[in-house]
Design an enzyme around this catalytic site. Sequence first.
Site, PDB file in Angstrom:
ATOM      1  N   ASN A 121     -10.093   7.413  11.642  1.00 45.56           N
ATOM      2  CA  ASN A 121     -10.066   8.872  11.433  1.00 45.56           C
ATOM      3  C   ASN A 121     -11.430   9.473  11.101  1.00 45.56           C
ATOM      4  O   ASN A 121     -11.504  10.544  10.481  1.00 45.56           O
ATOM      5  CB  ASN A 121      -9.065   9.244  10.320  1.00 45.56           C
ATOM      6  CG  ASN A 121      -7.676   8.738  10.595  1.00 45.56           C
ATOM      7  OD1 ASN A 121      -7.175   8.863  11.703  1.00 45.56           O
ATOM      8  ND2 ASN A 121      -7.042   8.157   9.588  1.00 45.56           N
ATOM      9  N   ARG A 130       0.825  -1.203   0.000  1.00 49.26           N
ATOM     10  CA  ARG A 130       0.000   0.000   0.000  1.00 49.26           C
ATOM     11  C   ARG A 130       0.864   1.260   0.000  1.00 49.26           C
ATOM     12  O   ARG A 130       1.859   1.342   0.718  1.00 49.26           O
ATOM     13  CB  ARG A 130      -0.925   0.013   1.220  1.00 49.26           C
ATOM     14  CG  ARG A 130      -1.988   1.101   1.174  1.00 49.26           C
ATOM     15  CD  ARG A 130      -3.017   0.885   2.273  1.00 49.26           C
ATOM     16  NE  ARG A 130      -4.207   1.713   2.066  1.00 49.26           N
ATOM     17  CZ  ARG A 130      -4.438   2.864   2.663  1.00 49.26           C
ATOM     18  NH1 ARG A 130      -3.545   3.338   3.535  1.00 49.26           N
ATOM     19  NH2 ARG A 130      -5.537   3.541   2.428  1.00 49.26           N
ATOM     20  N   TYR A 158      -3.713   4.842  -2.370  1.00 56.36           N
ATOM     21  CA  TYR A 158      -4.629   5.820  -1.791  1.00 56.36           C
ATOM     22  C   TYR A 158      -4.184   7.195  -2.252  1.00 56.36           C
ATOM     23  O   TYR A 158      -3.135   7.695  -1.826  1.00 56.36           O
ATOM     24  CB  TYR A 158      -4.613   5.714  -0.268  1.00 56.36           C
ATOM     25  CG  TYR A 158      -5.650   6.555   0.456  1.00 56.36           C
ATOM     26  CD1 TYR A 158      -6.807   6.998  -0.180  1.00 56.36           C
ATOM     27  CD2 TYR A 158      -5.476   6.903   1.791  1.00 56.36           C
ATOM     28  CE1 TYR A 158      -7.750   7.764   0.485  1.00 56.36           C
ATOM     29  CE2 TYR A 158      -6.420   7.654   2.479  1.00 56.36           C
ATOM     30  CZ  TYR A 158      -7.560   8.080   1.816  1.00 56.36           C
ATOM     31  OH  TYR A 158      -8.495   8.827   2.489  1.00 56.36           O
ATOM     32  N   ARG A 191      -2.450  15.326   3.316  1.00 59.41           N
ATOM     33  CA  ARG A 191      -2.937  15.763   4.631  1.00 59.41           C
ATOM     34  C   ARG A 191      -2.815  14.659   5.674  1.00 59.41           C
ATOM     35  O   ARG A 191      -2.976  14.903   6.863  1.00 59.41           O
ATOM     36  CB  ARG A 191      -4.387  16.214   4.525  1.00 59.41           C
ATOM     37  CG  ARG A 191      -5.325  15.174   3.958  1.00 59.41           C
ATOM     38  CD  ARG A 191      -6.720  15.725   3.716  1.00 59.41           C
ATOM     39  NE  ARG A 191      -7.514  14.819   2.901  1.00 59.41           N
ATOM     40  CZ  ARG A 191      -8.101  13.716   3.329  1.00 59.41           C
ATOM     41  NH1 ARG A 191      -7.982  13.396   4.607  1.00 59.41           N
ATOM     42  NH2 ARG A 191      -8.807  12.957   2.530  1.00 59.41           N
ATOM     43  N   HIS A 209     -11.149   3.910  -2.596  1.00 55.84           N
ATOM     44  CA  HIS A 209     -12.236   4.899  -2.589  1.00 55.84           C
ATOM     45  C   HIS A 209     -12.373   5.652  -3.913  1.00 55.84           C
ATOM     46  O   HIS A 209     -12.620   6.861  -3.941  1.00 55.84           O
ATOM     47  CB  HIS A 209     -12.055   5.896  -1.441  1.00 55.84           C
ATOM     48  CG  HIS A 209     -11.619   5.264  -0.149  1.00 55.84           C
ATOM     49  ND1 HIS A 209     -12.068   4.021   0.258  1.00 55.84           N
ATOM     50  CD2 HIS A 209     -10.769   5.694   0.825  1.00 55.84           C
ATOM     51  CE1 HIS A 209     -11.512   3.721   1.421  1.00 55.84           C
ATOM     52  NE2 HIS A 209     -10.715   4.704   1.785  1.00 55.84           N
ATOM     53  N   ASP A 228     -14.806  -0.509   4.767  1.00 56.17           N
ATOM     54  CA  ASP A 228     -13.738   0.297   5.382  1.00 56.17           C
ATOM     55  C   ASP A 228     -13.746   0.185   6.905  1.00 56.17           C
ATOM     56  O   ASP A 228     -13.152   1.015   7.596  1.00 56.17           O
ATOM     57  CB  ASP A 228     -13.831   1.766   4.968  1.00 56.17           C
ATOM     58  CG  ASP A 228     -12.507   2.515   5.152  1.00 56.17           C
ATOM     59  OD1 ASP A 228     -11.451   1.935   4.856  1.00 56.17           O
ATOM     60  OD2 ASP A 228     -12.537   3.676   5.594  1.00 56.17           O
TER      61      ASP A 228
END
Length: 228
Positions: free
Chosen positions: A184, A44, A85, A50, A109, A179
């Site tokens: 978070n 990954r 991601y 951010r 996503h 998920d």
Amino acid sequence: MCSSDLLNALKKSKGRALGVAFVEKSVSDEELIELDKAGVRGVRYSYVKRLTNPPPPEEMVSMAVRLKHLRAAGQLKHDWHIDLYCEAADLQDLESHIKTIPVPVVFDHMAVPVIANGVTDPEFQRYLQLFRDKQDCWAKLTCPERLTGSSKPEDWAKVLPFARALAEEFPGRAITGTDWPHPNMKEGQMPNDGKLLNQWIWEFVERNGDRLKTILADNPRNLFGFVG
């Protein structure tokens, strides 16, 4: 290496679970082989600035080349992929690197499209074109709660056009999930996983049972090589 928690969970599953891991670029071939034996099937990378300090894209490409060579040599017994991601705006810088990756690339996503911009947004259209150009790209049709910032199924409907665009054009390269445990998440965002399964997923396949089976069962089996 990846976390010991992941390895322990995979070993305890006795083949009923497979995983994706973060690894350091210094990971040895021997360590990758051990991960393969334990049930890891992908590496990954996160380019969401951010949340992390992203590595140079060349590092991701280099890892993919290593995985390809180890598999060709028979040292890895299973096919691996890159789990990516990133957000839609990142594709402008990442696209040329992604196209050189010699293993499948799986986007978390749906590459985080900007829902307010709609499916005609040039950034989402760039994403669709990438799937046409690199035909081993895969999409996780996940996280309407993250993409809308809402736990309400009525808000998730705003994400359906994006998921449907991918499910309709690339039905053999889409997977999904919840998920869980939803890291978070802010107050008011935490979804009901039952509703994610019963409403969100059922709606984006447009109540098509055959497509539901393809995305829930056949595709992940093909991607991960799961035979249990």
